[in-house]
Write an enzyme that holds these catalytic residues in place. Structure first.
Site, PDB file in Angstrom:
ATOM      1  N   ASN A   1     -42.377  76.415  64.554  1.00  0.00           N
ATOM      2  CA  ASN A   1     -43.387  76.997  65.430  1.00  0.00           C
ATOM      3  C   ASN A   1     -43.036  76.673  66.879  1.00  0.00           C
ATOM      4  OD1 ASN A   1     -44.661  74.322  66.119  1.00  0.00           O
ATOM      5  ND2 ASN A   1     -45.135  74.367  63.916  1.00  0.00           N
TER       6      ASN A   1
ATOM      7  N   PHE B   1     -55.898  67.525  65.618  1.00  0.00           N
ATOM      8  CA  PHE B   1     -55.823  68.638  66.560  1.00  0.00           C
ATOM      9  C   PHE B   1     -55.915  69.936  65.777  1.00  0.00           C
ATOM     10  CE2 PHE B   1     -54.751  65.585  69.630  1.00  0.00           C
ATOM     11  CZ  PHE B   1     -54.681  66.186  70.894  1.00  0.00           C
TER      12      PHE B   1
ATOM     13  N   LYS C   1     -62.106  71.988  59.599  1.00  0.00           N
ATOM     14  CA  LYS C   1     -61.009  71.022  59.468  1.00  0.00           C
ATOM     15  C   LYS C   1     -61.525  69.596  59.655  1.00  0.00           C
ATOM     16  CE  LYS C   1     -56.280  70.355  61.219  1.00  0.00           C
ATOM     17  NZ  LYS C   1     -55.256  70.885  62.165  1.00  0.00           N
TER      18      LYS C   1
ATOM     19  N   LYS D   1     -61.209  67.189  56.257  1.00  0.00           N
ATOM     20  CA  LYS D   1     -60.147  66.180  56.289  1.00  0.00           C
ATOM     21  C   LYS D   1     -60.652  64.807  56.722  1.00  0.00           C
ATOM     22  CE  LYS D   1     -56.777  69.800  56.714  1.00  0.00           C
ATOM     23  NZ  LYS D   1     -55.481  70.286  57.191  1.00  0.00           N
TER      24      LYS D   1
END
Length: 409
Positions: free
Chosen positions: A208, A322, A336, A340
């Protein structure tokens, strides 16, 4: 970052004296007020006019100049300094200070100051290795003096070995650390940065656009503020910040292994890396050839979810993630955060021209466990890093956070 800070730079007689001019430029560019003190030997290598031009201040070298003494003198220099740096520091200078001698303007200033003193030695490699020199440096270190050790390189004498003065950028970084509040002392931050690469064959990979700039900025800021920093980074074009413990990796699995190996040492984890979500299900042993008019289907499988694994193992650690998104940024980041088991997530829209992967600025929103949201306007990434570390420090200490809302400029 050093606006208005007062630095006295001592320059001694060695070939590396010319590199002290570059160090003055670093200090001045950062906003510091620099007073240069030269020894007689230093003036054999570089003229005082060079340092006067770069610093914008007169250069000091005479111990008994009554006109100069009335205005500034060695006592006034010593009292005014917030940091005293000697670069290069010869074996002679280190030996004299270790013995308590003060026979010129620089040594008298060093002995008179109450400011931190940072020495950047430079000398022949045999002189550096000499037990007498090493005893002198150890004695000064035990007395609270700070050192940036020389590096291995080609020396002016033609030898190659340890003795070359550290890079001005490294000396500058240590100077900033010594002038920064050490409010993260005692913390060990495990930081990930950059992209990962998932190999398709020996010459191709999936990756990426992450440059690593945000993660490296956090590592640099944390080191300046006294933290021990463990930086695990994918491939980038960046130099690791001075003073961090660096581990370079390539793939998501390598990053996972490196993070888990260092997990027990950490008190705070900041996962700023852009880890690839998928990798080829199989890696070709040789370069995949292109056939005329042919089409190829690539089968992918998920990479290990490092952040989710850390969320199940964080114990008393603070876990920061992030979320680099291109649409529905807050919705995706919130899911998220919860899925998580994060304490805090930093969300940003990487499709924005001024807040994406390869630029020096960022515009982020912080989402906390419990629902708190902070939106920050456009800042450079180092400013974002320091502000994020302010929040991390407050969470670790149970201190109140600033009122939520928009912040930035």
């Amino acid at each position: 970052m050093l606006t208005g800070r007062r630095i006295v730079l001592g320059v001694t007689g060695g070939i590396a004296a010319y590199r002290a001019a570059e160090l003055v430029r670093w200090y001045v560019k950062a906003g510091a007020e620099v007073q240069v003190v030269m020894t007689d030997a230093a003036r054999q290598f570089v003229t005082p006019l060079t340092f006067q031009t770069l610093s914008g201040n007169p250069v000091h070298y005479e111990l008994f100049n009554l006109i100069q003494e009335r205005d500034i003198g060695h006592i006034a220099l010593a009292d005014r300094a917030e940091l005293l740096v000697v670069a290069p520091a010869t074996a002679n200078l280190v030996g004299k200070v270790a013995g308590g001698l003060a026979d010129d303007l620089l040594t008298t200033t060093i002995l008179a100051t109450r400011a931190p003193v940072l020495l950047a030695p430079a000398m022949n490699s045999n002189m550096w290795a000499n037990p007498l020199y090493q005893q002198n440096q150890a004695r000064l270190a035990a007395a609270g003096f700070h050192f940036v050790d020389p590096v291995v390189g080609l020396l002016a004498c033609g030898w190659e070995g340890q003795g070359k003065m550290a890079e001005p950028a490294t000396i500058f970084e240590e100077s900033v650390r010594l002038l920064s509040p050490q409010d993260l002392a005692g913390e060990t931050l495990l930081i990930t940065a950059g992209p990962t690469r998932e190999e398709l064959d020996p010459v191709r990979f999936l990756s990426n656009y992450s440059s690593g700039k945000m993660g490296y900025a956090i590592a640099r800021a944390a080191r300046r503020r006294g933290a021990r920093v463990l930086l695990v980074s994918g491939p980038t074009a960046l130099e690791p910040p001075a003073g961090v413990e660096y581990c370079g990796v390539t793939s998501a699995e390598q990053m996972r292994q490196a993070v888990l190996e260092r997990l027990a040492e950490s008190s705070v984890i900041v996962k700023a890396a852009a880890v690839a979500d998928y990798r080829p299900a199989s890696r070709a042993g040789q370069k995949i050839k292109k056939g005329v008019g042919s089409r190829t289907t690539l089968e992918l499988e998920q990479t290990p979810d490092i952040l989710a694994e850390l969320g199940g193992k964080k114990a008393q650690r603070l876990l920061v993630g992030f979320a680099a998104e291109t649409e529905q940024v807050l919705e995706h980041a919130r899911r998220k955060l919860e899925a998580k088991n994060l304490d805090l997530i930093v969300a940003n829209d990487v499709s924005a021209a001024d807040a994406g992967f390869e630029v020096d600025t960022n515009r982020v929103t912080l989402l906390y466990r419990g629902g708190r949201v902070e939106e920050w306007l456009l800042l450079d990434k180092l400013a974002v890093a320091h502000r994020l570390l302010d929040r991390i420090r407050a969470l670790r200490r149970g201190e109140p956070l600033p009122e939520p809302g928009c912040a930035g400029q």
